[in-house]
Design an enzyme around this catalytic site. Sequence first.
Site, PDB file in Angstrom:
ATOM      1  N   GLU A 120       2.808   4.796   1.830  1.00  0.00           N
ATOM      2  CA  GLU A 120       2.060   6.051   1.977  1.00  0.00           C
ATOM      3  C   GLU A 120       2.554   6.867   3.167  1.00  0.00           C
ATOM      4  OE1 GLU A 120       0.149   7.196  -0.164  1.00  0.00           O
ATOM      5  OE2 GLU A 120      -0.689   5.541  -1.317  1.00  0.00           O
ATOM      6  N   GLU A 143      -8.808   6.697 -14.495  1.00  0.00           N
ATOM      7  CA  GLU A 143      -7.762   5.810 -13.981  1.00  0.00           C
ATOM      8  C   GLU A 143      -7.244   4.876 -15.066  1.00  0.00           C
ATOM      9  OE1 GLU A 143      -6.758   5.715  -9.923  1.00  0.00           O
ATOM     10  OE2 GLU A 143      -6.642   7.309 -11.400  1.00  0.00           O
TER      11      GLU A 143
END
Length: 613
Positions: free
Chosen positions: A120, A353
């Site tokens: 990230e 999702e």
Amino acid sequence: MEVRKQLMRYLLMLILCSNTFISRIQAESVTPEEAMLLRDEVRGMFYHAFDGYMDHAFPRDELKPLSCSGEDTLGGYALTLIDSLDTLALMGDLEHFTTSVEWIGKNLRFDINKTVSVFETTIRILGGLLSAHLIASDYATGMRIPSYNDELLHLAEDLARRLLPAFDTPTGIPYGSVNLLYGVDENESKITSTAGGGTLTLEFGVLSRLTDDPIFEQVTKNSVLALWARRSRINLVGAHINVFTGEWTQKDAGIGTSIDSFYEYLLKAFLLFGDEEYLFIFQEAYAAAMHYLYNDPWYVEVNMNSAALVWPLFNSLQAFWPGLQVLAGDVDPAIRTHTAFFSVWKRYGFTPEGFNLATLSVQHGQRSYPLRPELIESTYWLYKATRDSRYLDAGRDMVASLQYGARCTCGYCHISDVEFHKQEDHMESFFLAETVKYLWLLFDLAAGSDNLVENGPYKYIFSTEGHLLPATPQISLVQEHCSYIGAFCPRSNFGHESPTFDIPMDSQESNATKTVLDTTSLFGHSDGHKSSSVSGVIKGLCPGLSHGQKYGISYVASHSTTPRDEPVDQRVGDVVQSHSVVLLSDSSAISTPVNLQNNTEPSSKGDSETFRE
């Protein structure tokens, strides 16, 4: 009972088809004039969220848009501002871009006792800093900041050096986390995802080209090679791996969660750097994915060794795949898959999702929509490749969903349940870095684009976080080479001139008849997902050698034998013939269930957290 189930599914399809027919009568295709209005509306969406962040959350990482407050989610260093920089530049907002760059250059520091995600931090922070640096330092972009003196580049280099200890493993595959001040903790997990280890090459490679220090590019390329060397004998990779032993700890192979951007960066690293090694790996990896994972038009997860179906699920991270196929020139399957994926969006107003392809329902525990950009990204690329108005219509539907379902007091909220559109007090930074960026690019392209990407001085590669990385001469150094460590060229191969083909770096321009890369260049024929053979030899490579001989990339078999519950599937080596999905011609209709070959439910996997990668 089974007949009743089939009848119910048939009735559901009829209902969906009739609703689609009515909606098509009511809604006309987007005109150029409406595209301009939608582009301006998306710009307003960006500033509603950006101003909300700056007014109520800055300099914390992310905005809580319902309570109008901030939270630190990654490292406590103004994550959303950094992630938004190149979107500000893309929209031509020199004032906010300049102010933001100057503040970051004066105030941001990474010598902090914070343990952060390598993946990230790389795609959001490192990528954001590098993209903004390349824009702010170049007069040709029209966004040059006169007072700028490479502050963001220095910050990027400092950050990357603090991430380097993560690569100090026996395999070269990095740990998932690292402390920016103290390095890797002794208790740090040795398990990382394939995406986490294979989605660092663009950002680190660009940094190496800008600093003339090869270490950043070398460690990330070694990680990719280490992952690929441990692929299964049918060229599939698993989801999670032990960075010390190289053993796969989760052997589910797919194109979504935990693996997605591994495929993405193979092709994009070739496009940006001209390194044919990445192209060869992408060819084989893509061919295997289309061979074993593609259940037209959906994608499933299989055991990486046996190709046995284990997880008949559409997960939202798969939605980037049609966009990647456009870059590879394989447009026809991209169109069909996008139609299927968008049918899920049309059904709920968002993509959950997880959507179970066996039951045609939202997967338990995966009901949320955290403002993800992937389906919008693919919509943009397909419109760019085909100029088909259906993608503008899809974009209009997406804007409407976000405006009426996700817009909240100070920004845009996560949707915690797509069936009930319940809002959650969180807004990921990638909403500003990607989601609204791709929507804005889509409508700007239809309205007669005049932006950095479409009309700027360079061709741009988008990182997996949507950051703009230009193919400048300094970055895109095409390195012709005949060998990597371990490769060789027998003398007998030099007796004749081998055929070559070139893939031009200006090929990201596309229209209705030209896609980014010609499929025949990548795969040797137009049906790229049936074979990975290449019709010619890429310039600079030794002819007549195997993939391993060309590059010294050997297949590393697992030390453990194949478990009894993982028999080698009879389909290995043959195209899987379970394509029972019927794709309806309309984009808003859900397809019939995937044929599970006597399996009615997915394997037990638990409702574990769905990771970003």
